[in-house]
Design an enzyme around this catalytic site. Structure first.
Site, PDB file in Angstrom:
ATOM      1  N   GLN A  68       8.832  -4.797  -0.195  1.00  0.00           N
ATOM      2  CA  GLN A  68       8.943  -6.245   0.057  1.00  0.00           C
ATOM      3  C   GLN A  68      10.302  -6.800  -0.355  1.00  0.00           C
ATOM      4  O   GLN A  68      10.675  -7.890   0.058  1.00  0.00           O
ATOM      5  CB  GLN A  68       7.813  -7.007  -0.651  1.00  0.00           C
ATOM      6  CG  GLN A  68       6.428  -6.678  -0.088  1.00  0.00           C
ATOM      7  CD  GLN A  68       5.353  -7.459  -0.799  1.00  0.00           C
ATOM      8  OE1 GLN A  68       4.816  -7.045  -1.823  1.00  0.00           O
ATOM      9  NE2 GLN A  68       5.021  -8.631  -0.274  1.00  0.00           N
ATOM     10  N   CYS A 129      -0.091 -12.939   0.850  1.00  0.00           N
ATOM     11  CA  CYS A 129       0.981 -11.961   0.648  1.00  0.00           C
ATOM     12  C   CYS A 129       2.305 -12.708   0.596  1.00  0.00           C
ATOM     13  O   CYS A 129       2.528 -13.619   1.393  1.00  0.00           O
ATOM     14  CB  CYS A 129       0.994 -10.965   1.809  1.00  0.00           C
ATOM     15  SG  CYS A 129       2.277  -9.712   1.688  1.00  0.00           S
ATOM     16  N   LEU A 130       3.169 -12.322  -0.333  1.00  0.00           N
ATOM     17  CA  LEU A 130       4.472 -12.984  -0.438  1.00  0.00           C
ATOM     18  C   LEU A 130       5.305 -12.774   0.825  1.00  0.00           C
ATOM     19  O   LEU A 130       6.216 -13.542   1.089  1.00  0.00           O
ATOM     20  CB  LEU A 130       5.223 -12.481  -1.679  1.00  0.00           C
ATOM     21  CG  LEU A 130       4.624 -12.942  -3.016  1.00  0.00           C
ATOM     22  CD1 LEU A 130       5.300 -12.245  -4.186  1.00  0.00           C
ATOM     23  CD2 LEU A 130       4.722 -14.458  -3.174  1.00  0.00           C
ATOM     24  N   HIS A 171      -4.227  -3.660  -1.690  1.00  0.00           N
ATOM     25  CA  HIS A 171      -3.317  -4.456  -0.851  1.00  0.00           C
ATOM     26  C   HIS A 171      -1.879  -3.954  -1.015  1.00  0.00           C
ATOM     27  O   HIS A 171      -1.165  -3.732  -0.029  1.00  0.00           O
ATOM     28  CB  HIS A 171      -3.438  -5.937  -1.257  1.00  0.00           C
ATOM     29  CG  HIS A 171      -2.424  -6.843  -0.635  1.00  0.00           C
ATOM     30  ND1 HIS A 171      -2.753  -7.853   0.243  1.00  0.00           N
ATOM     31  CD2 HIS A 171      -1.066  -6.905  -0.760  1.00  0.00           C
ATOM     32  CE1 HIS A 171      -1.657  -8.477   0.629  1.00  0.00           C
ATOM     33  NE2 HIS A 171      -0.611  -7.930   0.027  1.00  0.00           N
ATOM     34  N   HIS A 175       1.130  -1.565   1.467  1.00  0.00           N
ATOM     35  CA  HIS A 175       2.568  -1.806   1.721  1.00  0.00           C
ATOM     36  C   HIS A 175       3.368  -0.502   1.675  1.00  0.00           C
ATOM     37  O   HIS A 175       4.319  -0.324   2.432  1.00  0.00           O
ATOM     38  CB  HIS A 175       3.154  -2.767   0.683  1.00  0.00           C
ATOM     39  CG  HIS A 175       2.879  -4.219   0.954  1.00  0.00           C
ATOM     40  ND1 HIS A 175       3.291  -4.856   2.103  1.00  0.00           N
ATOM     41  CD2 HIS A 175       2.255  -5.161   0.205  1.00  0.00           C
ATOM     42  CE1 HIS A 175       2.918  -6.138   2.050  1.00  0.00           C
ATOM     43  NE2 HIS A 175       2.286  -6.348   0.904  1.00  0.00           N
TER      44      HIS A 175
HETATM   45  C1  QAP Z   1      -1.641  -9.676  -2.941  1.00  0.00           C
HETATM   46  O1  QAP Z   1      -0.284 -11.574  -3.042  1.00  0.00           O
HETATM   47  C2  QAP Z   1      -3.033 -10.216  -3.080  1.00  0.00           C
HETATM   48  O2  QAP Z   1       1.426 -17.331   0.897  1.00  0.00           O
HETATM   49  C3  QAP Z   1      -0.610 -10.418  -3.745  1.00  0.00           C
HETATM   50  O3  QAP Z   1       2.793 -19.339  -0.237  1.00  0.00           O
HETATM   51  C4  QAP Z   1      -3.327 -11.558  -2.853  1.00  0.00           C
HETATM   52  O4  QAP Z   1       0.807 -12.468  -4.768  1.00  0.00           O
HETATM   53  C5  QAP Z   1      -4.049  -9.381  -3.404  1.00  0.00           C
HETATM   54  C6  QAP Z   1       1.675 -16.018  -2.504  1.00  0.00           C
HETATM   55  C7  QAP Z   1      -4.626 -12.017  -2.984  1.00  0.00           C
HETATM   56  C8  QAP Z   1      -5.334  -9.853  -3.526  1.00  0.00           C
HETATM   57  C9  QAP Z   1      -5.626 -11.171  -3.341  1.00  0.00           C
HETATM   58  C10 QAP Z   1       1.369 -16.116  -1.163  1.00  0.00           C
HETATM   59  C11 QAP Z   1       2.400 -17.042  -3.085  1.00  0.00           C
HETATM   60  C12 QAP Z   1       1.314 -14.866  -3.315  1.00  0.00           C
HETATM   61  C13 QAP Z   1       1.741 -17.228  -0.420  1.00  0.00           C
HETATM   62  C14 QAP Z   1       0.428 -12.583  -3.638  1.00  0.00           C
HETATM   63  C15 QAP Z   1       2.449 -18.262  -1.015  1.00  0.00           C
HETATM   64  C16 QAP Z   1       2.782 -18.167  -2.354  1.00  0.00           C
HETATM   65  C17 QAP Z   1       0.702 -13.761  -2.817  1.00  0.00           C
HETATM   66 CO    CO Z   2       1.486  -8.169   0.226  1.00  0.00          CO
END
Ligand code: QAP
Ligand code: CO
Length: 209
Positions: A68, A129-130, A171, A175
């Site tokens: 990423q 997801c970031l 998750h 990646h």
């Molecule tokens: C993966 O995701 C994950 O759209 C990590 O505007 C997420 O950290 C695994 C994020 C949920 C399991 C459950 C996403 C921050 C962060 C965005 C993240 C955003 C700001 C996502």
């Molecule tokens: Co992700």
């Protein structure tokens, strides 16, 4: 590279050059790369791990894979305690008490992670997801998993994961194989979201100054 007289980690700490790196999004084809295993955990690996954690915190994430930030190595960082800012203090007070694996807060580092077991039982989480900013959707995965990996010091570990940690690990490991959570959705949803992000990026790049 041999740096016998120069301690890279020490130098980085001294110069305070830990960096927030740019996170690439689903519009970038590099996210489809299959990442390469790491030969051994060196100071350079630890500089990358530190940068990944700082990048993830700055973006308010709970998990980040090296690809990423466009580095195709099999490396992840996770910190479930950084879901939002309000929980930070109470969790710090709880301290280092011996909770189970999954409630433990703070940064977790995974080098060359491998899932060695998954439960029959599945569950559904709303994932984000970031690299897919602003979009979330339900994904079904095994509820529990066991992961073997090398830690920050290069020591082999096995972690038994449940709940959000199990979901997050799976998750992030996707990646490493070029897979994004959108790939678990219908093509219609995936294409719609990718197009929206493409448009947002185009609009952001063409603002008049
Ligand atoms: C993966 O995701 C994950 O759209 C990590 O505007 C997420 O950290 C695994 C994020 C949920 C399991 C459950 C996403 C921050 C962060 C965005 C993240 C955003 C700001 C996502
Ligand atoms: Co992700």
């Amino acid at each position: 590279m041999e740096l016998s007289w120069l301690d890279l980690k020490g130098l980085v700490a001294y110069l305070n050059i830990m960096a927030i790196r740019k996170i690439i999004t689903v519009t970038d084809r590099r996210l489809k790369t299959i990442s390469e295993p790491v030969d051994s955990v060196t100071d350079e690996t630890r500089v990358l791990l530190d940068d990944m954690l700082e990048t993830m915190y700055a973006a308010n994430g709970i998990g980040l894979a090296a690809i990423q930030i466009a580095v195709p190595q099999r490396i992840l960082v996770i910190d479930l305690s950084h879901r939002n800012d309000s929980t930070a203090e109470t969790e710090a007070e709880e301290g280092e008490s011996d909770q189970g694996n999954n409630d433990e807060t703070g940064p977790r580092y995974f080098v060359n992670p491998e899932i060695i077991w998954t439960s029959e039982e599945h569950n559904v989480y709303q994932e984000g997801c970031l690299s897919v900013p602003g979009f979330y959707d339900d994904v079904e995965r095994p509820k529990q998993c066991h992961v073997r990996y090398l830690d920050y010091h290069g020591k082999e570990q096995v972690l038994e994961c449940d709940g959000l940690l199990a979901t997050c690990i799976q998750h992030e490991m996707d990646h490493l194989n070029g897979i994004v959570f959108l790939d678990h959705l219908s093509r219609l949803k995936r294409d719609r979201i990718t197009k929206k992000i493409k448009k947002e990026e185009r609009d952001a790049a063409t603002v008049d100054h």
